[in-house]
Each structure stands twice: as structure tokens, then as C-alpha cells.
Design a protein around this motif. Structure first.
Motif, PDB file in Angstrom:
ATOM      1  N   LEU A 196       0.838  -1.202   0.000  1.00  0.00           N
ATOM      2  CA  LEU A 196       0.000   0.000   0.000  1.00  0.00           C
ATOM      3  C   LEU A 196       0.875   1.255   0.000  1.00  0.00           C
ATOM      4  CD1 LEU A 196      -2.765   1.352   0.171  1.00  0.00           C
ATOM      5  CD2 LEU A 196      -2.658   1.100   2.652  1.00  0.00           C
ATOM      6  N   LEU A 197       1.897   1.262   0.861  1.00  0.00           N
ATOM      7  CA  LEU A 197       2.805   2.411   0.919  1.00  0.00           C
ATOM      8  C   LEU A 197       3.589   2.546  -0.381  1.00  0.00           C
ATOM      9  CD1 LEU A 197       4.176   2.042   4.567  1.00  0.00           C
ATOM     10  CD2 LEU A 197       2.443   3.644   3.735  1.00  0.00           C
ATOM     11  N   LEU A 198       3.976   1.417  -0.968  1.00  0.00           N
ATOM     12  CA  LEU A 198       4.744   1.441  -2.210  1.00  0.00           C
ATOM     13  C   LEU A 198       3.930   2.020  -3.357  1.00  0.00           C
ATOM     14  CD1 LEU A 198       7.324   0.681  -3.756  1.00  0.00           C
ATOM     15  CD2 LEU A 198       6.352  -1.592  -4.129  1.00  0.00           C
ATOM     16  N   ILE A 199       2.667   1.613  -3.483  1.00  0.00           N
ATOM     17  CA  ILE A 199       1.865   2.107  -4.599  1.00  0.00           C
ATOM     18  C   ILE A 199       1.521   3.586  -4.418  1.00  0.00           C
ATOM     19  CG2 ILE A 199      -0.425   1.536  -3.685  1.00  0.00           C
ATOM     20  CD1 ILE A 199       0.834   1.209  -7.333  1.00  0.00           C
ATOM     21  N   ILE A 200       1.364   4.027  -3.177  1.00  0.00           N
ATOM     22  CA  ILE A 200       1.134   5.453  -2.918  1.00  0.00           C
ATOM     23  C   ILE A 200       2.356   6.259  -3.348  1.00  0.00           C
ATOM     24  CG2 ILE A 200       0.854   7.188  -1.105  1.00  0.00           C
ATOM     25  CD1 ILE A 200      -0.895   5.174   0.395  1.00  0.00           C
ATOM     26  N   THR A 201       3.538   5.763  -3.006  1.00  0.00           N
ATOM     27  CA  THR A 201       4.784   6.443  -3.366  1.00  0.00           C
ATOM     28  C   THR A 201       4.971   6.478  -4.879  1.00  0.00           C
ATOM     29  OG1 THR A 201       5.827   5.719  -1.302  1.00  0.00           O
ATOM     30  CG2 THR A 201       7.286   6.445  -3.075  1.00  0.00           C
ATOM     31  N   LYS A 248       4.816   9.108 -10.209  1.00  0.00           N
ATOM     32  CA  LYS A 248       4.269   9.103 -11.563  1.00  0.00           C
ATOM     33  C   LYS A 248       3.720  10.469 -11.932  1.00  0.00           C
ATOM     34  CE  LYS A 248       0.840   6.778 -14.482  1.00  0.00           C
ATOM     35  NZ  LYS A 248      -0.233   5.738 -14.519  1.00  0.00           N
ATOM     36  N   ARG A 249       3.057  11.110 -10.993  1.00  0.00           N
ATOM     37  CA  ARG A 249       2.505  12.447 -11.260  1.00  0.00           C
ATOM     38  C   ARG A 249       3.603  13.479 -11.484  1.00  0.00           C
ATOM     39  NH1 ARG A 249      -2.298  12.512  -6.641  1.00  0.00           N
ATOM     40  NH2 ARG A 249      -3.681  11.000  -7.697  1.00  0.00           N
ATOM     41  N   LYS A 250       4.765  13.262 -10.879  1.00  0.00           N
ATOM     42  CA  LYS A 250       5.889  14.180 -11.061  1.00  0.00           C
ATOM     43  C   LYS A 250       6.563  14.000 -12.424  1.00  0.00           C
ATOM     44  CE  LYS A 250       5.837  16.243  -7.059  1.00  0.00           C
ATOM     45  NZ  LYS A 250       5.665  17.727  -6.928  1.00  0.00           N
ATOM     46  N   GLN A 251       6.320  12.837 -13.057  1.00  0.00           N
ATOM     47  CA  GLN A 251       6.874  12.535 -14.379  1.00  0.00           C
ATOM     48  C   GLN A 251       8.382  12.777 -14.416  1.00  0.00           C
ATOM     49  OE1 GLN A 251       4.527  14.919 -17.109  1.00  0.00           O
ATOM     50  NE2 GLN A 251       2.848  13.446 -17.090  1.00  0.00           N
ATOM     51  N   LEU A 252       9.079  12.155 -13.487  1.00  0.00           N
ATOM     52  CA  LEU A 252      10.519  12.363 -13.346  1.00  0.00           C
ATOM     53  C   LEU A 252      11.366  11.355 -14.112  1.00  0.00           C
ATOM     54  CD1 LEU A 252      10.581  13.055  -9.483  1.00  0.00           C
ATOM     55  CD2 LEU A 252      10.551  14.737 -11.330  1.00  0.00           C
ATOM     56  N   GLY A 253      10.781  10.245 -14.491  1.00  0.00           N
ATOM     57  CA  GLY A 253      11.583   9.149 -15.022  1.00  0.00           C
ATOM     58  C   GLY A 253      11.434   8.906 -16.508  1.00  0.00           C
ATOM     59  N   TRP A 254      11.687   7.685 -16.880  1.00  0.00           N
ATOM     60  CA  TRP A 254      11.663   7.242 -18.268  1.00  0.00           C
ATOM     61  C   TRP A 254      10.607   6.154 -18.413  1.00  0.00           C
ATOM     62  CZ3 TRP A 254      15.530   6.996 -14.698  1.00  0.00           C
ATOM     63  CH2 TRP A 254      15.710   5.746 -14.067  1.00  0.00           C
ATOM     64  N   GLU A 255      10.340   5.752 -19.637  1.00  0.00           N
ATOM     65  CA  GLU A 255       9.352   4.711 -19.860  1.00  0.00           C
ATOM     66  C   GLU A 255       9.825   3.396 -19.227  1.00  0.00           C
ATOM     67  OE1 GLU A 255       6.611   4.083 -23.609  1.00  0.00           O
ATOM     68  OE2 GLU A 255       8.490   2.996 -23.909  1.00  0.00           O
ATOM     69  N   GLY A 256       9.003   2.851 -18.352  1.00  0.00           N
ATOM     70  CA  GLY A 256       9.345   1.607 -17.672  1.00  0.00           C
ATOM     71  C   GLY A 256       9.923   1.798 -16.287  1.00  0.00           C
ATOM     72  N   TRP A 257      10.162   3.047 -15.861  1.00  0.00           N
ATOM     73  CA  TRP A 257      10.845   3.268 -14.584  1.00  0.00           C
ATOM     74  C   TRP A 257       9.982   2.922 -13.380  1.00  0.00           C
ATOM     75  CZ3 TRP A 257      10.575   8.036 -11.266  1.00  0.00           C
ATOM     76  CH2 TRP A 257       9.401   8.760 -11.494  1.00  0.00           C
ATOM     77  N   LEU A 258       8.656   3.093 -13.490  1.00  0.00           N
ATOM     78  CA  LEU A 258       7.786   2.764 -12.362  1.00  0.00           C
ATOM     79  C   LEU A 258       7.819   1.265 -12.060  1.00  0.00           C
ATOM     80  CD1 LEU A 258       4.663   5.004 -13.069  1.00  0.00           C
ATOM     81  CD2 LEU A 258       6.395   5.311 -11.292  1.00  0.00           C
TER      82      LEU A 258
END
Length: 247
Positions: A168-173, A178-188
Motif C-alpha cells: 500500500l505504501l509502495l503504490i502510494i509512493t 508518476k505524477r511528477k513525471q521524473l523518469g523514463w518509460e518503464g521506470w515505475l
């Protein structure tokens, strides 16, 4: 509470495992990025993930006690009865990549699986908890306030509940990132796998399973290999992204 806890006359493990697969698949169909991969190809990716997970979960289970597995190499019941989530995740990853090669798809599809996997795993762990001792997913004896008596008079770590809370904590984080859009495709998906494998590596120190690999069990050994792989992958992707920014 008396374990196993039957609901509507149905064994909790069967009930919640079925719900996990059904709801997880429905969540995937509803939340997947329709622009990333068309439905006809997405179905093949799901098929690859399912087959890979089924095989991986069994194979890793056989390494829980290598000696016992060798002794029961011709015992069909023993060979098919056990499974592991870590083996399922790693096997599913191999299955997805194999399916993508077969259909000629090169883009990452992992991010679409993060929410469905998390929800499915949380639902499944409810069934593990309600099954009690028969499920063999409980922790070692403890005097901690969280200790649960699963029916034999001994309070144990409810590691199934710890996992639900962690997920639960992991998916919230991950949703926040994801909303910050900081990464690359596949990073989540990569962060999901890295986080969960680290959790499993640590939590299995308080599980009463055989630890035949020095001080590690089969889950921890597989998790450690997965952790090394994903740390290297994340670092590589970060380096590539920096180069793109400064190019």
C-alpha cells in the motif's frame, strides 16, 4: 478468530487468489496506456506474463529445499503444489520479454502492470492470512504486539499483513512519483520490482523456511539477484537520461 476463515463456505486461499487474478486483470485492462500498446498485442503480453509467472513460481519453490525436491522428483503432487510470488514476478518478467520478442514489440510495457500487480498481490495476501498455518506464509514466533495466534497457541509475525501494508505504501509512493513525471518509460515498474524485492529479501529473515544457501533461503537468493539486476538497470537508465538532457 479460527483459521482458516471460510467465507460463504469457500476456502479463503481459493477465494482471494481467484479474486486477485480476476480483479488484477480487470484493473490492467482499465488502466493500461492505450497509446503505448494496442489491445491485441497487450493480450499476448498478458499471456506471456501469465505463463512465465506460473513456471517461475513453481521453479523457485523447488529450490526452497533442494534435497527434498530431489527426493520427490517423481512426486507430481509435491512438484505442483507450491509456488512463490517472487518466482512468479521474475518468471513473469521473462515471459513478457519473450512475448514481446515474438510479436515484435520493443517499447516498455512494465508500467501498465504496476497497479494491477499491487492490487492483485494485496488481495492474494488477504487469502494467505485468513488461511492461517496451512498456507505457510506466516512469520517466526514473536512477543511483539502485532503477533497473531494462527490456531496453535503460538503468536507469530503476520508477515502477510506486513506485506499488504508495504504494498500500500509502495503504490502510494509510486503514484506520487508518476505524477511528477521524473523518469523514463518503464521506470515505475523497475522501482516497483526493486522495492518489492528488497522488502522480500528483508522480511524472509523472519520466516521459518529452510535457509540452505548460507544464511539465505531460495526467495532471498532470487531477490538478491533481482536487486542487483534492477539497481544496475536503473543506474544505466539514469545515465542515459542525463546524456539526453545534456546532448
Amino acid at each position: 478468530m479460527h483459521f482458516p476463515v471460510y467465507l460463504f463456505g469457500i476456502h479463503p486461499h481459493l477465494l482471494f487468489e481467484s479474486l486477485a487474478y480476476f480483479i488484477g486483470f480487470r484493473v490492467y485492462l482499465y488502466t493500461r496506456n492505450k497509446e503505448r500498446i494496442p489491445l491485441d498485442k497487450a493480450i499476448w503480453v498478458v499471456v506471456g506474463a501469465t505463463l512465465g509467472a506460473a513456471i517461475g513460481s513453481k521453479v523457485l519453490y523447488w529450490f526452497e529445499s533442494p534435497v527434498k525436491t530431489v527426493e520427490n522428483w517423481n512426486n507430481i503432487i509435491y512438484l505442483v503444489e507450491g509456488k512463490t510470488i517472487v518466482g512468479g514476478l521474475l518468471g513473469g518478467l521473462i515471459g513478457v520479454e519473450s512475448a514481446k520478442k515474438c510479436i515484435g514489440w520493443t517499447r516498455s510495457t512494465g508500467d501498465d502492470f504496476v497497479l494491477p500487480l499491487t492490487i492483485g498481490m494485496m488481495i492474494g495476501r488477504i487469502g494467505c492470512f485468513l488461511t492461517g498455518l496451512d498456507d505457510h506464509t506466516y512469520g517466526t514466533p514473536t512477543t511483539w504486539i502485532m503477533g497473531i495466534d494462527f490456531g496453535d497457541g503460538i503468536k507469530r509475525h503476520p508477515t502477510q499483513l506486513y506485506e499488504i501494508i508495504f504494498l500500500l505504501l509502495l503504490i502510494i509512493t509510486l503514484t506520487y512519483l508518476k505524477r511528477k513525471q521524473l523518469g523514463w518509460e518503464g521506470w515505475l515498474f523497475q522501482l516497483f520490482m526493486l522495492g518489492y524485492l528488497i522488502f522480500r529479501f528483508l522480511i524472509d529473515f523472519i520466516k521459518p523456511t529452510p535457509h540452505p544457501y548460507f544464511i539465505l533461503n531460495n526467495i532471498q537468493l532470487a531477490s538478491l539477484l533481482g536487486i542487483i539486476y534492477y539497481i544496475a538497470l536503473v543506474l544505466k537508465k539514469q545515465t542515459e537520461k542525463r546524456r539526453e538532457i545534456h546532448a
